[in-house]
Design a protein around this motif. Structure first.
Motif, short mmCIF file in Angstrom:
data_model
loop_
_atom_site.label_atom_id
_atom_site.label_comp_id
_atom_site.label_asym_id
_atom_site.label_seq_id
_atom_site.Cartn_x
_atom_site.Cartn_y
_atom_site.Cartn_z
N GLU A 126 51.19 59.86 -12.30
CA GLU A 126 52.59 59.89 -11.85
C GLU A 126 53.02 58.61 -11.14
N GLU A 127 52.06 57.81 -10.67
CA GLU A 127 52.42 56.56 -9.98
C GLU A 127 53.16 55.58 -10.88
N LEU A 128 53.01 55.73 -12.19
CA LEU A 128 53.80 54.88 -13.09
C LEU A 128 55.28 55.06 -12.79
N LYS A 129 55.67 56.28 -12.46
CA LYS A 129 57.07 56.58 -12.17
C LYS A 129 57.37 56.48 -10.67
N THR A 130 56.53 57.07 -9.83
CA THR A 130 56.84 57.15 -8.40
C THR A 130 56.68 55.81 -7.67
N LYS A 131 55.86 54.92 -8.17
CA LYS A 131 55.64 53.62 -7.52
C LYS A 131 56.34 52.48 -8.25
N HIS A 132 57.07 52.81 -9.31
CA HIS A 132 57.74 51.76 -10.09
C HIS A 132 58.88 51.16 -9.27
N TRP A 133 59.07 49.86 -9.36
CA TRP A 133 60.09 49.15 -8.59
C TRP A 133 61.49 49.42 -9.13
N GLY A 134 61.59 49.98 -10.35
CA GLY A 134 62.86 50.44 -10.85
C GLY A 134 63.73 49.42 -11.53
N GLY A 135 64.95 49.84 -11.80
CA GLY A 135 65.91 48.99 -12.49
C GLY A 135 65.73 49.09 -13.99
N SER A 136 66.83 48.87 -14.70
CA SER A 136 66.76 48.95 -16.15
C SER A 136 65.88 47.85 -16.73
N ALA A 137 65.97 46.64 -16.15
CA ALA A 137 65.13 45.53 -16.65
C ALA A 137 63.65 45.83 -16.42
N GLY A 138 63.32 46.38 -15.26
CA GLY A 138 61.93 46.73 -14.97
C GLY A 138 61.39 47.78 -15.91
N GLU A 139 62.22 48.77 -16.22
CA GLU A 139 61.81 49.82 -17.14
C GLU A 139 61.60 49.26 -18.55
N VAL A 140 62.52 48.42 -19.01
CA VAL A 140 62.39 47.81 -20.33
C VAL A 140 61.11 46.97 -20.40
N MET A 141 60.85 46.18 -19.37
CA MET A 141 59.65 45.33 -19.37
C MET A 141 58.38 46.17 -19.43
N THR A 142 58.33 47.25 -18.68
CA THR A 142 57.15 48.12 -18.68
C THR A 142 56.92 48.74 -20.06
N LEU A 143 57.95 49.34 -20.59
CA LEU A 143 57.80 50.05 -21.87
C LEU A 143 57.55 49.10 -23.03
N ASP A 144 58.29 47.99 -23.07
CA ASP A 144 58.09 47.04 -24.17
C ASP A 144 56.77 46.29 -24.05
N SER A 145 56.31 46.02 -22.83
CA SER A 145 55.01 45.35 -22.70
C SER A 145 53.91 46.26 -23.22
N LEU A 146 54.02 47.55 -22.95
CA LEU A 146 53.03 48.52 -23.45
C LEU A 146 53.10 48.62 -24.98
N ALA A 147 54.30 48.83 -25.50
CA ALA A 147 54.45 48.99 -26.96
C ALA A 147 54.01 47.74 -27.71
N ASN A 148 54.43 46.57 -27.24
CA ASN A 148 54.05 45.34 -27.95
C ASN A 148 52.56 45.05 -27.82
N THR A 149 51.96 45.37 -26.69
CA THR A 149 50.52 45.14 -26.53
C THR A 149 49.72 46.05 -27.46
N LEU A 150 50.04 47.33 -27.47
CA LEU A 150 49.23 48.27 -28.26
C LEU A 150 49.48 48.16 -29.75
N THR A 151 50.68 47.73 -30.16
CA THR A 151 50.92 47.55 -31.60
C THR A 151 50.28 46.27 -32.13
N GLU A 152 49.65 45.50 -31.27
CA GLU A 152 48.83 44.36 -31.73
C GLU A 152 47.58 44.87 -32.48
#
Length: 189
Positions: A126-152
């Motif tokens: 749950e810390e992914l959500k509860t400790k996240h610094w927030g903001g739309s840009a922060g959310e996009v960076m988190t999700l896209d960094s995960l998706a782009n890393t794993l689709t490698e």
């Protein structure tokens, strides 16, 4: 008395003989030193192999993702799940480059990864959500960094996020995470 003198003479002769020849211990016979036994860490090192992972972190302005190559050690012939886990743990650990920014809160824990029909299903604490610094840009960076890393990884086409084993509609309310995330090349600098 003669016998006594003879006995004293013999004892003195033996003592003098010992003194002259050196009444020392004979040196221990030389033995070959045993072959070096590999320490447990050396044995473990021999069972490890290095792998190159491409991770994506945010640039300083949180506008683009920048690839960073990370060399990691894993067991020889590591399976895809083990390497996916390493990639996510390295994402959580953050970038090594000074001009890059982390995309995950430090406190985030990876709970599990599974692959189902080309989708990496990643379960976070749950810390992914509860400790996240927030903001739309922060959310996009988190999700896209995960998706782009794993689709490698070969065969991984999308990424589904779970939080404590439960699907979520959105991480922070800005992006839809009810469906699997796909690679977004437009985010890569």
């Amino acid at each position: 008395m003669k016998n006594r003198l003879s006995l004293i003479f013999i004892v003195l002769a033996l003592l003098i003989s010992c003194l002259i020849t050196g009444c020392q211990k004979s040196p221990a016979p030389k033995t070959q030193s045993p072959a070096p036994v590999p320490s447990p860490s050396t044995e473990q090192e021999n069972k490890m192999e290095t792998y190159s992972l491409t991770l994506y972190f945010s640039d300083e302005q949180a506008m683009f993702l920048v690839p960073e190559t990370r060399i990691v050690k894993a067991s020889k012939n590591a399976d895809q799940i083990e390497l996916l886990e390493l990639a996510v743990m390295e994402l959580i650990a953050g970038p090594e480059g000074t001009n890059l920014s982390p995309t995950f809160p430090d406190e985030t824990r990876l709970l599990s990864i599974d692959v189902e029909n080309g989708t990496a299903v990643v379960d976070f604490s749950e810390e992914l959500k509860t400790k996240h610094w927030g903001g739309s840009a922060g959310e996009v960076m988190t999700l896209d960094s995960l998706a782009n890393t794993l689709t490698e990884f070969d065969g991984i086409e999308s990424v589904q996020i779970l939080l404590e084993e439960e699907p979520i509609d959105s991480l922070l309310g800005h992006m839809d995470t009810s469906k699997p995330l796909i690679r977004d090349e437009s985010m890569i600098k």
